[in-house]
Write a protein that holds these residues in place. Structure first.
Motif, PDB file in Angstrom:
ATOM      1  N   ASN A 100       0.824  -1.214   0.000  1.00  0.00           N
ATOM      2  CA  ASN A 100       0.000   0.000   0.000  1.00  0.00           C
ATOM      3  C   ASN A 100       0.855   1.259   0.000  1.00  0.00           C
ATOM      4  O   ASN A 100       0.551   2.219  -0.716  1.00  0.00           O
ATOM      5  CB  ASN A 100      -0.948   0.021   1.201  1.00  0.00           C
ATOM      6  N   VAL A 101       1.905   1.280   0.805  1.00  0.00           N
ATOM      7  CA  VAL A 101       2.773   2.457   0.874  1.00  0.00           C
ATOM      8  C   VAL A 101       3.536   2.620  -0.428  1.00  0.00           C
ATOM      9  O   VAL A 101       3.616   3.722  -0.979  1.00  0.00           O
ATOM     10  CB  VAL A 101       3.733   2.374   2.087  1.00  0.00           C
ATOM     11  N   THR A 102       4.078   1.547  -0.950  1.00  0.00           N
ATOM     12  CA  THR A 102       4.835   1.628  -2.201  1.00  0.00           C
ATOM     13  C   THR A 102       3.929   2.044  -3.356  1.00  0.00           C
ATOM     14  O   THR A 102       4.314   2.870  -4.188  1.00  0.00           O
ATOM     15  CB  THR A 102       5.538   0.289  -2.494  1.00  0.00           C
ATOM     16  N   SER A 103       2.729   1.512  -3.398  1.00  0.00           N
ATOM     17  CA  SER A 103       1.768   1.911  -4.426  1.00  0.00           C
ATOM     18  C   SER A 103       1.456   3.402  -4.317  1.00  0.00           C
ATOM     19  O   SER A 103       1.426   4.118  -5.320  1.00  0.00           O
ATOM     20  CB  SER A 103       0.496   1.080  -4.291  1.00  0.00           C
ATOM     21  N   HIS A 104       1.244   3.881  -3.085  1.00  0.00           N
ATOM     22  CA  HIS A 104       0.994   5.308  -2.840  1.00  0.00           C
ATOM     23  C   HIS A 104       2.163   6.148  -3.359  1.00  0.00           C
ATOM     24  O   HIS A 104       1.963   7.168  -4.043  1.00  0.00           O
ATOM     25  CB  HIS A 104       0.785   5.546  -1.342  1.00  0.00           C
ATOM     26  N   ILE A 105       3.377   5.729  -3.057  1.00  0.00           N
ATOM     27  CA  ILE A 105       4.568   6.480  -3.448  1.00  0.00           C
ATOM     28  C   ILE A 105       4.689   6.551  -4.966  1.00  0.00           C
ATOM     29  O   ILE A 105       4.792   7.636  -5.550  1.00  0.00           O
ATOM     30  CB  ILE A 105       5.836   5.851  -2.831  1.00  0.00           C
ATOM     31  N   LEU A 106       4.679   5.399  -5.601  1.00  0.00           N
ATOM     32  CA  LEU A 106       4.927   5.354  -7.045  1.00  0.00           C
ATOM     33  C   LEU A 106       3.795   5.973  -7.849  1.00  0.00           C
ATOM     34  O   LEU A 106       4.040   6.727  -8.797  1.00  0.00           O
ATOM     35  CB  LEU A 106       5.201   3.918  -7.483  1.00  0.00           C
ATOM     36  N   ALA A 107       2.551   5.679  -7.485  1.00  0.00           N
ATOM     37  CA  ALA A 107       1.417   6.263  -8.210  1.00  0.00           C
ATOM     38  C   ALA A 107       1.400   7.781  -8.044  1.00  0.00           C
ATOM     39  O   ALA A 107       1.124   8.517  -8.998  1.00  0.00           O
ATOM     40  CB  ALA A 107       0.107   5.653  -7.729  1.00  0.00           C
ATOM     41  N   GLY A 108       1.731   8.266  -6.858  1.00  0.00           N
ATOM     42  CA  GLY A 108       1.767   9.710  -6.622  1.00  0.00           C
ATOM     43  C   GLY A 108       2.872  10.400  -7.402  1.00  0.00           C
ATOM     44  O   GLY A 108       2.666  11.468  -7.985  1.00  0.00           O
ATOM     45  N   LEU A 109       4.056   9.796  -7.429  1.00  0.00           N
ATOM     46  CA  LEU A 109       5.155  10.387  -8.200  1.00  0.00           C
ATOM     47  C   LEU A 109       4.834  10.382  -9.696  1.00  0.00           C
ATOM     48  O   LEU A 109       5.126  11.353 -10.394  1.00  0.00           O
ATOM     49  CB  LEU A 109       6.466   9.644  -7.928  1.00  0.00           C
ATOM     50  N   ALA A 110       4.194   9.317 -10.165  1.00  0.00           N
ATOM     51  CA  ALA A 110       3.801   9.261 -11.578  1.00  0.00           C
ATOM     52  C   ALA A 110       2.691  10.268 -11.872  1.00  0.00           C
ATOM     53  O   ALA A 110       2.714  10.942 -12.903  1.00  0.00           O
ATOM     54  CB  ALA A 110       3.362   7.848 -11.949  1.00  0.00           C
ATOM     55  N   ARG A 111       1.726  10.389 -10.967  1.00  0.00           N
ATOM     56  CA  ARG A 111       0.623  11.352 -11.148  1.00  0.00           C
ATOM     57  C   ARG A 111       1.160  12.761 -11.315  1.00  0.00           C
ATOM     58  O   ARG A 111       0.667  13.542 -12.125  1.00  0.00           O
ATOM     59  CB  ARG A 111      -0.327  11.283  -9.944  1.00  0.00           C
ATOM     60  N   GLU A 112       2.185  13.090 -10.562  1.00  0.00           N
ATOM     61  CA  GLU A 112       2.773  14.435 -10.611  1.00  0.00           C
ATOM     62  C   GLU A 112       3.870  14.546 -11.670  1.00  0.00           C
ATOM     63  O   GLU A 112       4.563  15.554 -11.734  1.00  0.00           O
ATOM     64  CB  GLU A 112       3.329  14.815  -9.235  1.00  0.00           C
ATOM     65  N   SER A 113       4.044  13.513 -12.473  1.00  0.00           N
ATOM     66  CA  SER A 113       5.052  13.468 -13.542  1.00  0.00           C
ATOM     67  C   SER A 113       6.480  13.592 -13.016  1.00  0.00           C
ATOM     68  O   SER A 113       7.363  14.129 -13.694  1.00  0.00           O
ATOM     69  CB  SER A 113       4.786  14.550 -14.599  1.00  0.00           C
ATOM     70  N   LEU A 114       6.721  13.080 -11.816  1.00  0.00           N
ATOM     71  CA  LEU A 114       8.060  13.096 -11.240  1.00  0.00           C
ATOM     72  C   LEU A 114       8.826  11.819 -11.573  1.00  0.00           C
ATOM     73  O   LEU A 114      10.053  11.764 -11.418  1.00  0.00           O
ATOM     74  CB  LEU A 114       7.990  13.315  -9.729  1.00  0.00           C
ATOM     75  N   ILE A 115       8.109  10.780 -11.992  1.00  0.00           N
ATOM     76  CA  ILE A 115       8.690   9.591 -12.612  1.00  0.00           C
ATOM     77  C   ILE A 115       7.799   9.246 -13.794  1.00  0.00           C
ATOM     78  O   ILE A 115       6.628   9.623 -13.838  1.00  0.00           O
ATOM     79  CB  ILE A 115       8.819   8.377 -11.652  1.00  0.00           C
ATOM     80  N   GLY A 116       8.379   8.518 -14.742  1.00  0.00           N
ATOM     81  CA  GLY A 116       7.604   8.060 -15.894  1.00  0.00           C
ATOM     82  C   GLY A 116       7.072   6.672 -15.616  1.00  0.00           C
ATOM     83  O   GLY A 116       6.598   6.386 -14.513  1.00  0.00           O
ATOM     84  N   GLN A 117       7.201   5.804 -16.591  1.00  0.00           N
ATOM     85  CA  GLN A 117       6.715   4.439 -16.422  1.00  0.00           C
ATOM     86  C   GLN A 117       7.418   3.783 -15.244  1.00  0.00           C
ATOM     87  O   GLN A 117       8.608   4.013 -15.009  1.00  0.00           O
ATOM     88  CB  GLN A 117       6.966   3.630 -17.685  1.00  0.00           C
ATOM     89  N   PHE A 118       6.663   2.946 -14.528  1.00  0.00           N
ATOM     90  CA  PHE A 118       7.238   2.255 -13.381  1.00  0.00           C
ATOM     91  C   PHE A 118       6.569   0.896 -13.220  1.00  0.00           C
ATOM     92  O   PHE A 118       5.490   0.639 -13.737  1.00  0.00           O
ATOM     93  CB  PHE A 118       7.070   3.080 -12.095  1.00  0.00           C
ATOM     94  N   GLN A 119       7.248   0.028 -12.470  1.00  0.00           N
ATOM     95  CA  GLN A 119       6.666  -1.226 -12.015  1.00  0.00           C
ATOM     96  C   GLN A 119       7.410  -1.625 -10.745  1.00  0.00           C
ATOM     97  O   GLN A 119       8.517  -1.155 -10.490  1.00  0.00           O
ATOM     98  CB  GLN A 119       6.710  -2.318 -13.082  1.00  0.00           C
ATOM     99  N   TYR A 120       6.783  -2.466  -9.950  1.00  0.00           N
ATOM    100  CA  TYR A 120       7.431  -2.911  -8.719  1.00  0.00           C
ATOM    101  C   TYR A 120       6.916  -4.288  -8.343  1.00  0.00           C
ATOM    102  O   TYR A 120       5.883  -4.738  -8.825  1.00  0.00           O
ATOM    103  CB  TYR A 120       7.216  -1.915  -7.581  1.00  0.00           C
ATOM    104  N   GLY A 121       7.661  -4.939  -7.463  1.00  0.00           N
ATOM    105  CA  GLY A 121       7.295  -6.267  -6.996  1.00  0.00           C
ATOM    106  C   GLY A 121       8.285  -7.300  -7.474  1.00  0.00           C
ATOM    107  O   GLY A 121       9.475  -7.032  -7.613  1.00  0.00           O
ATOM    108  N   SER A 122       7.784  -8.501  -7.750  1.00  0.00           N
ATOM    109  CA  SER A 122       8.628  -9.599  -8.239  1.00  0.00           C
ATOM    110  C   SER A 122       8.773  -9.505  -9.744  1.00  0.00           C
ATOM    111  O   SER A 122       7.824  -9.176 -10.446  1.00  0.00           O
ATOM    112  CB  SER A 122       7.997 -10.941  -7.871  1.00  0.00           C
TER     113      SER A 122
END
Length: 183
Positions: A100-122
């Motif tokens: 939940n925290v990692t999803s919050h972090i990555l989705a928020g950074l992408a929403r604000e265009s601070l990162i582009g494409q991303f993925q996480y996990g295994s």
């Protein structure tokens, strides 16, 4: 920034305020950057700080232009999950992976265009150097611009971010992840 409990967030606000001093009274770029920071959680600010230091570590000797979309695509980066958790949560590095925290972090950074494409996990990659779990992200123009402003460099263009002579001191007490790769 004075009312911020998180030291890194306060440094981001302070850097932007310092960089906002201008001879031009119509230069209100700092207000826009402050608004952006105000929409980020302290987790997102910490991840942004880590991600762009990693980009600088991996590509800072190349002099590449992070403002060029073609060059930026070649900077897709993987941070091993254990190294990411240790950098994000310092003493709590033994904490279990919190989706939940990692999803919050990555989705928020992408929403604000601070990162582009991303993925996480295994990951099920065949390349032996890839970690089994981690975060993969692509940097952005705005992500590099925010990093520069947080360091008080409103006078620098993003094309200068990866120049070898440009250095950014890591904040006391902060740790950066090891084992990061460009993919």
């Amino acid at each position: 920034g004075a009312f911020c409990d998180d030291e890194l967030s306060a440094n981001y606000f302070g850097g932007v305020l310092a960089a906002s001093k201008s001879e031009n009274p119509k230069d209100d770029r700092g207000a826009s950057i402050l608004s952006l920071i105000g929409r980020l959680s302290s987790y997102q600010i910490r991840a942004h700080y880590i991600f762009y230091h990693v980009i600088k570590q991996l590509h800072g000797s190349t002099g590449a232009n992070i403002g060029d979309p073609n060059q930026r695509q070649k900077m897709k980066t993987c941070i091993p999950l254990t190294a990411y958790l240790a950098s994000m949560f310092n003493a709590q590095a033994q904490s279990p992976f919190n989706d939940n925290v990692t999803s919050h972090i990555l989705a928020g950074l992408a929403r604000e265009s601070l990162i582009g494409q991303f993925q996480y996990g295994s990951f099920e990659f065949t390349h032996r150097l890839m970690p089994k779990e981690g975060i993969i992200f692509e940097p952005t123009h705005l992500g590099a611009e925010l990093f520069l402003w947080a360091y008080g460099h409103s006078d620098m263009g993003v094309h200068e971010f990866l120049k070898p002579e440009k250095q950014f001191k890591v904040m006391d007490g902060a740790t950066l992840p090891s084992g990061c790769l460009t993919i």
